[in-house]
Design an enzyme around this catalytic site. Structure first.
Site, PDB file in Angstrom:
ATOM      1  N   HIS A  69       0.901  85.271 102.481  1.00  0.00           N
ATOM      2  CA  HIS A  69       1.435  84.711 103.726  1.00  0.00           C
ATOM      3  C   HIS A  69       2.011  85.774 104.654  1.00  0.00           C
ATOM      4  CE1 HIS A  69       5.495  84.739 101.759  1.00  0.00           C
ATOM      5  NE2 HIS A  69       5.922  84.779 103.007  1.00  0.00           N
ATOM      6  N   ASP A 116       0.148  83.018  95.893  1.00  0.00           N
ATOM      7  CA  ASP A 116       0.588  83.857  97.013  1.00  0.00           C
ATOM      8  C   ASP A 116       0.669  85.318  96.563  1.00  0.00           C
ATOM      9  OD1 ASP A 116       1.444  84.563  99.522  1.00  0.00           O
ATOM     10  OD2 ASP A 116       3.469  83.731  99.304  1.00  0.00           O
ATOM     11  N   SER A 221       9.744  88.707 101.951  1.00  0.00           N
ATOM     12  CA  SER A 221       8.463  88.277 101.395  1.00  0.00           C
ATOM     13  C   SER A 221       7.577  89.479 101.076  1.00  0.00           C
ATOM     14  CB  SER A 221       7.733  87.377 102.392  1.00  0.00           C
ATOM     15  OG  SER A 221       8.416  86.169 102.577  1.00  0.00           O
TER      16      SER A 221
END
Length: 271
Positions: A69, A116, A221
């Protein structure tokens, strides 16, 4: 009976308490400079400068691990910076790279962030120094941390839900939350899969203030979740707000993807 003015003042103090001492990322601290030499800053062009967007971590001399992402639509001119502690200061340790290849896991699900995990091939191998080194990652058959195990993460992500970002790398220790709890309907429900691990830390101690929560946040992230110095997870997602009791940070379990990683990186399976 309290006057209207007194009530307004009291309400303001209460709200200030929520901002200062509530569910925000206050439990981390600045890392010692270059003490985590595997950390990478993925940066995008912003005017004449580069802006940190996501984290990543070096796993081989030309390979970086991060989250899908972070770059769902491709590199788009982004660069990778290794050997960085301060995002703004000139540091002789910094090495900057173009992205030669981006490999997003083909089964990434944007609805719940399952799978992910992404791999970045740099345009050249990095120069190994005290400030730039790869970190080991857990492979299939390895032991992932159990409930309450102490894990660590690091990044340049937001320090609170107001979006305040640090200039220097921050780090935090947390505890693994049980998968059963994270799969409950009042936590993540069916969005939480077997490819995920969740972690945070409810403190008042040693955090400065009552009921603060240590958690990863926006901008962290793609960074690593470490257990005994080995990368076991990738910082993925934990909800729209950081530091919520029932929304711990979610991390992708790296060892579930050994075959895919080996295939992308051209590694030979263990004998």
């Amino acid at each position: 009976m309290l006057s209207g003015k007194t009530l307004v003042v009291a309400a303001g103090i209460f709200l200030l308490g929520l901002v200062s001492f509530g569910e925000a990322i206050m439990g981390g601290s600045e890392a010692a400079a270059h003490s985590r030499p595997y950390m990478a800053s993925i940066q995008a062009v912003e005017g004449d400068a580069m802006k940190h967007e996501c984290g990543g971590f070096a796993v081989a001399d030309q390979w970086l691990m991060t989250a899908v992402h972070c770059l769902p639509a491709g590199p788009n001119g982004r660069k990778v910076v290794l050997g960085v502690h301060s995002l703004s200061q000139a540091e002789d340790t910094k090495q900057t790279f173009d992205i030669l290849e981006l490999h997003n896991h083909p089964q990434f699900n944007p609805d719940n962030y399952d799978n992910d995990i992404a791999l970045i091939k740099l345009d050249r191998p990095f120069n190994s120094t005290e400030a730039v080194k790869a970190v080991a990652f857990l492979r299939a058959g390895g032991v992932n941390p159990d409930t309450n195990a102490e894990v660590e993460t690091a990044g340049w992500g937001s320090l609170d839900n107001l979006g305040n970002r640090p200039d220097a790398l921050h780090e935090a220790s947390m505890g693994v939350v049980s998968s059963t709890r994270c799969g409950r309907s009042d936590y993540f429900g069916r969005k939480f899969t077997g490819n995920m691990i969740c972690a945070h830390k409810l403190c008042p101690d040693p955090c400065d203030g009552p009921h603060r929560i240590v958690d990863s946040c926006d901008g962290d992230s793609g960074g690593p979740l470490l257990y005994n110095g080995v990368a076991v997870g990738i910082t993925s997602n934990g909800g729209k707000k950081c530091g919520q009791v029932k929304k711990p940070g979610i991390y992708t379990i790296i060892s579930h993807y050994t075959e895919w990683i080996d295939g992308v990186m051209g590694l030979q399976p263990d004998a």
